[in-house]
Scaffold this motif. Structure first.
Motif, short mmCIF file in Angstrom:
data_model
loop_
_atom_site.label_atom_id
_atom_site.label_comp_id
_atom_site.label_asym_id
_atom_site.label_seq_id
_atom_site.Cartn_x
_atom_site.Cartn_y
_atom_site.Cartn_z
N ARG A 21 28.57 -8.86 81.12
CA ARG A 21 29.22 -9.81 81.47
C ARG A 21 30.15 -11.14 80.75
NH1 ARG A 21 29.21 -12.63 87.94
NH2 ARG A 21 31.68 -13.84 87.55
N PRO A 22 30.84 -12.01 80.41
CA PRO A 22 31.50 -12.89 79.92
C PRO A 22 30.66 -13.51 80.05
CG PRO A 22 33.61 -11.26 80.17
CD PRO A 22 32.24 -11.05 80.78
N GLU A 23 30.91 -15.17 79.52
CA GLU A 23 29.50 -16.37 80.18
C GLU A 23 31.07 -16.97 80.94
OE1 GLU A 23 26.41 -17.16 79.56
OE2 GLU A 23 26.47 -15.58 77.92
N LYS A 24 32.13 -17.31 80.15
CA LYS A 24 32.92 -17.96 80.76
C LYS A 24 34.57 -17.09 80.60
CE LYS A 24 31.34 -22.53 80.96
NZ LYS A 24 31.54 -24.28 80.62
N ARG A 25 35.05 -16.83 81.69
CA ARG A 25 36.38 -16.35 81.29
C ARG A 25 37.65 -16.93 80.75
NH1 ARG A 25 37.31 -12.59 87.37
NH2 ARG A 25 35.69 -12.30 87.09
N SER A 26 37.64 -18.16 80.96
CA SER A 26 38.88 -19.43 80.40
C SER A 26 38.54 -19.39 78.79
CB SER A 26 38.66 -21.08 80.17
OG SER A 26 37.73 -21.35 81.03
N ILE A 27 36.66 -19.44 78.58
CA ILE A 27 37.11 -19.34 77.05
C ILE A 27 37.42 -17.85 76.32
CG2 ILE A 27 35.19 -19.69 75.16
CD1 ILE A 27 34.69 -21.55 77.20
N PHE A 28 37.19 -17.08 76.78
CA PHE A 28 36.79 -15.42 76.71
C PHE A 28 38.67 -15.29 76.60
CE2 PHE A 28 36.97 -10.77 77.93
CZ PHE A 28 35.90 -10.49 77.16
N THR A 29 39.21 -15.43 78.07
CA THR A 29 40.97 -15.43 77.09
C THR A 29 41.71 -15.97 76.18
OG1 THR A 29 40.94 -14.89 79.47
CG2 THR A 29 42.78 -15.68 78.68
N LYS A 30 41.30 -17.36 75.74
CA LYS A 30 41.42 -17.91 74.59
C LYS A 30 41.45 -17.54 73.73
CE LYS A 30 42.21 -22.57 76.43
NZ LYS A 30 40.69 -24.19 76.05
N ARG A 31 39.87 -16.63 73.30
CA ARG A 31 38.99 -16.25 72.06
C ARG A 31 40.17 -15.07 71.61
NH1 ARG A 31 35.54 -17.40 68.35
NH2 ARG A 31 35.43 -14.84 68.58
N ILE A 32 40.19 -14.28 73.61
CA ILE A 32 41.02 -12.72 73.26
C ILE A 32 42.26 -12.80 72.43
CG2 ILE A 32 42.48 -10.75 74.03
CD1 ILE A 32 39.91 -11.16 76.00
N ILE A 33 42.90 -14.06 72.63
CA ILE A 33 44.78 -14.45 71.99
C ILE A 33 44.61 -14.65 70.50
CG2 ILE A 33 46.22 -15.87 72.18
CD1 ILE A 33 46.58 -16.20 75.42
N SER A 128 26.16 -14.33 72.20
CA SER A 128 26.26 -13.82 70.68
C SER A 128 27.33 -12.45 70.51
CB SER A 128 25.42 -14.27 69.48
OG SER A 128 24.12 -13.03 69.54
N ALA A 129 26.48 -11.65 71.24
CA ALA A 129 26.98 -10.06 70.63
C ALA A 129 28.71 -10.29 71.62
CB ALA A 129 26.65 -9.40 71.12
N SER A 130 28.54 -10.75 72.61
CA SER A 130 29.60 -10.39 73.39
C SER A 130 30.85 -11.43 73.06
CB SER A 130 28.44 -10.61 74.59
OG SER A 130 30.19 -10.77 76.54
N TYR A 131 30.25 -12.86 72.82
CA TYR A 131 31.47 -14.32 72.37
C TYR A 131 32.04 -13.62 71.20
CZ TYR A 131 32.43 -18.61 71.24
OH TYR A 131 32.74 -19.56 70.28
N LEU A 132 30.92 -12.62 70.73
CA LEU A 132 31.99 -12.69 69.16
C LEU A 132 33.17 -11.53 68.96
CD1 LEU A 132 29.04 -13.81 67.04
CD2 LEU A 132 31.58 -14.95 67.25
N ILE A 133 32.22 -10.30 69.78
CA ILE A 133 32.60 -9.04 68.90
C ILE A 133 33.58 -8.57 70.16
CG2 ILE A 133 31.39 -6.49 68.82
CD1 ILE A 133 29.40 -7.44 67.27
N LEU A 134 33.02 -8.44 71.71
CA LEU A 134 33.88 -8.00 72.59
C LEU A 134 35.52 -8.07 72.39
CD1 LEU A 134 34.31 -6.08 75.12
CD2 LEU A 134 33.26 -8.19 76.39
N PRO A 135 35.38 -10.15 72.33
CA PRO A 135 37.09 -10.55 72.26
C PRO A 135 37.99 -9.75 70.93
CG PRO A 135 36.11 -12.52 72.69
CD PRO A 135 34.37 -10.81 72.02
N LYS A 136 37.13 -9.53 70.02
CA LYS A 136 37.62 -8.60 68.60
C LYS A 136 38.12 -7.29 69.29
CE LYS A 136 34.95 -10.95 65.38
NZ LYS A 136 36.14 -12.33 64.84
N ILE A 137 37.43 -6.24 70.14
CA ILE A 137 36.85 -5.50 70.50
C ILE A 137 39.12 -5.24 72.02
CG2 ILE A 137 36.50 -3.40 72.06
CD1 ILE A 137 33.57 -4.13 70.61
N ILE A 138 38.85 -6.07 72.43
CA ILE A 138 39.94 -5.79 73.56
C ILE A 138 41.22 -6.14 72.63
CG2 ILE A 138 40.90 -6.96 75.27
CD1 ILE A 138 37.99 -7.82 76.15
#
Length: 248
Positions: A21-33, A128-138
């Motif tokens: 599960r990502p830490e914070k959805r708002s930060i996660f969404t910004k990283r995906i964009i 760190s794995a989720s924060y750095l890699i998951l946005p790139k995958i999505i």
């Protein structure tokens, strides 16, 4: 063989951390964009240039090899369309993006590893794995199918342009071949491959970058390994997906 199993085990363990599960959805969404712009939009130029020239080359080659008077000229457009839709716009473009996107991801994360930025994230309690890699995958899984559709269109247009400019094939016959016996499922098949290849490129490159050690030279080696391994796995899965979806 033991080293291969060890690598596979470490890869799947890392993927388990990535898909937590990502830490914070708002930060996660910004990283995906942000990643979508860096890995997707920045790849539009190279995909467009390669697609237009490959469409042109395929058309010329088909015209030269189908010179028999018993073969309708419309088959040149048909063969060009099938080559682009079935294989080029998904597999060949993915192999090219493995070099561009894969090396970018591996070097970025690898540099963060050797400069201890990843360790700092872990100390702060961030996965760190989720924060750095998951946005790139999505971002790549979402955007690569759009690149594939764009590549198909530009490749077909490239073939049409060369038909007009060189006279290698009659433009009307080319368009007739483009429309002949079209199967919409082939588009779906290519998009499935594009999303699969996007996951392969991003996850494997992230893996090699995440476990990079030593100095900047080792980061370069990790990037090279990421591109090579991604390309091999893409070819293997290309065979598997084709067998599953197209073989009868």
């Amino acid at each position: 063989m033991k080293k291969l199993f060890e690598l596979c085990g470490r890869y799947f363990i890392l993927m388990g951390k990535v898909f937590s599960r990502p830490e914070k959805r708002s930060i996660f969404t910004k990283r995906i964009i942000t990643e979508m712009e860096a890995l997707g939009f920045d790849s539009i130029g190279i995909v467009a240039i390669i697609s237009v020239f490959m469409g042109a080359v395929i058309t010329i080659q088909m015209a030269l090899n189908l010179e028999s008077p018993f073969i309708p000229k419309s088959l040149i457009g048909y063969a060009t369309r099938e080559s682009i839709v079935l294989e080029f716009s998904s597999t060949v473009v993915a192999l090219i993006l493995a070099g561009k996107v894969g090396s970018n991801i591996a070097s970025e994360i690898g540099t963060m590893r050797i400069t201890e930025q990843i360790d700092a994230l872990e100390i702060m309690g961030v996965n760190s794995a989720s924060y750095l890699i998951l946005p790139k995958i999505i971002s790549t899984v979402i955007f690569f199918p759009f690149l594939t559709i764009m590549s198909m269109f530009i490749g077909v247009v490239g073939g049409y342009m060369v038909a007009i400019l060189t006279g290698a094939v009659n433009p009307e016959a080319y368009l007739e071949g483009i429309r002949y016996a079209f199967k919409p499922f082939y588009i779906t098949y290519s998009l499935i491959k594009a999303s699969t290849f996007a996951f392969i490129i991003t996850s494997i490159s992230g893996f090699y970058g995440y476990y990079a050690k030593g100095n900047s030279l080792e980061v370069g080696r990790a990037s090279t390994k990421a591109v090579v391994v991604s390309s091999i796995v893409i070819l293997i899965f290309n065979l598997i997906i084709t067998q599953l979806l197209l073989a009868k």
